[in-house]
Design an enzyme around this catalytic site. Sequence first.
Site, PDB file in Angstrom:
ATOM      1  N   GLU A 174       4.760  63.223  58.597  1.00  0.00           N
ATOM      2  CA  GLU A 174       5.900  63.231  59.429  1.00  0.00           C
ATOM      3  C   GLU A 174       7.380  63.475  58.733  1.00  0.00           C
ATOM      4  O   GLU A 174       8.206  64.371  59.169  1.00  0.00           O
ATOM      5  CB  GLU A 174       5.750  62.651  60.472  1.00  0.00           C
ATOM      6  CG  GLU A 174       4.520  62.237  61.428  1.00  0.00           C
ATOM      7  CD  GLU A 174       3.963  63.631  61.662  1.00  0.00           C
ATOM      8  OE1 GLU A 174       4.745  64.804  62.007  1.00  0.00           O
ATOM      9  OE2 GLU A 174       2.847  63.785  61.969  1.00  0.00           O
ATOM     10  N   TYR A 191      15.449  71.146  54.420  1.00  0.00           N
ATOM     11  CA  TYR A 191      15.464  72.336  53.359  1.00  0.00           C
ATOM     12  C   TYR A 191      15.677  73.752  53.991  1.00  0.00           C
ATOM     13  O   TYR A 191      16.565  74.462  53.251  1.00  0.00           O
ATOM     14  CB  TYR A 191      14.204  72.265  52.648  1.00  0.00           C
ATOM     15  CG  TYR A 191      13.862  73.174  51.434  1.00  0.00           C
ATOM     16  CD1 TYR A 191      14.710  73.080  50.527  1.00  0.00           C
ATOM     17  CD2 TYR A 191      12.972  73.999  51.616  1.00  0.00           C
ATOM     18  CE1 TYR A 191      14.537  74.214  49.472  1.00  0.00           C
ATOM     19  CE2 TYR A 191      12.439  74.985  50.609  1.00  0.00           C
ATOM     20  CZ  TYR A 191      13.639  75.048  49.542  1.00  0.00           C
ATOM     21  OH  TYR A 191      13.371  75.790  48.550  1.00  0.00           O
ATOM     22  N   GLU A 202       1.221  67.538  69.035  1.00  0.00           N
ATOM     23  CA  GLU A 202       0.995  68.258  67.767  1.00  0.00           C
ATOM     24  C   GLU A 202      -0.103  69.495  68.095  1.00  0.00           C
ATOM     25  O   GLU A 202      -0.130  70.368  67.446  1.00  0.00           O
ATOM     26  CB  GLU A 202       0.269  67.063  66.844  1.00  0.00           C
ATOM     27  CG  GLU A 202       1.196  66.171  66.396  1.00  0.00           C
ATOM     28  CD  GLU A 202       0.767  65.056  65.176  1.00  0.00           C
ATOM     29  OE1 GLU A 202       0.999  65.455  64.138  1.00  0.00           O
ATOM     30  OE2 GLU A 202      -0.128  64.055  65.667  1.00  0.00           O
ATOM     31  N   GLU A 218      -1.177  69.431  60.257  1.00  0.00           N
ATOM     32  CA  GLU A 218      -1.381  69.383  61.636  1.00  0.00           C
ATOM     33  C   GLU A 218      -2.767  69.279  62.087  1.00  0.00           C
ATOM     34  O   GLU A 218      -3.281  68.568  63.019  1.00  0.00           O
ATOM     35  CB  GLU A 218      -0.520  69.866  62.425  1.00  0.00           C
ATOM     36  CG  GLU A 218       0.960  69.954  62.156  1.00  0.00           C
ATOM     37  CD  GLU A 218       1.405  68.446  62.670  1.00  0.00           C
ATOM     38  OE1 GLU A 218       0.929  67.619  63.049  1.00  0.00           O
ATOM     39  OE2 GLU A 218       2.876  68.143  62.250  1.00  0.00           O
TER      40      GLU A 218
END
Length: 276
Positions: free
Chosen positions: A80, A89, A153, A185
């Site tokens: 996570e 990023y 998720e 995931e």
Amino acid sequence: DLYKKGKNNNWTPEEVPMVKDIQNWRDSNMISDDEKLLIKRCLGFFAGTESLVGNNLFTLFKYVTDAECRQFMSRQMYEECLHNDTIVYICDSLDLDVNEVYQAYETIPSIKAKDDFLMSITRVLATNPVDSQSPEGVREIIKAAFIFWVVCEGTFFYSGFAMLLALSEKIPGIAEQIQYTLRDESLHIEFGVKLLNTIREQHPDVWDESLDQELTGYLIKAVELEIQYAKDVLPNGILGLNADMFVNYMQFIANRRLAALNMSHRYADTSNPFPW
């Protein structure tokens, strides 16, 4: 086994070149304003919600005593953090305002609605310790596990994955990182489903018809929220993608989650409209 699979999936965002994404982002003929909006909204949703998932793991960790489960959950906590690192990023690479992206959970109504929904159900466990030996405590643990592994998720994230992967040719660096995130995931969901099925075997008195209907209601509400979100971020549609397609897709994803947990509700006549 799932921990070892996760360990073999090691990656970092900095390994992925973003040169082509940066070039295309600066060229309005390559990435339209509608596509930029879609990308920023997806990043905004992931930014806040990855943190919510991580916080929920810390909460659940003390109630899950199995050593192998804890090994996996520790690995997931790291992932996570890695996924949040990935958002930063991407923002840095495209020169996006990272604060704007991370504040989407407050400033974008359809994202706020999803996050508020998650928090409204898990707030009890997040703010007060429960007795894991009592039926009431087990019920709250099940609800928190279901909300984050299955709803967040397993359902919300898959909408974002579908949207960003639709633009793979225009944002190859982002798409590669999303593929790695999707791989992570998938293991998280597999673990969460296994954990929930095991808890149900251990506590059949708690996971009764009433709780089953309550959990089903959460997933139905999540599908509605995700369809509304798709309408918000795809007001005009883009090449190969429009909001109406997400009605079928979200119901298709929900059916997969319901089947994995042997829950009775199903949406009728669903199919996956996205070949990717």
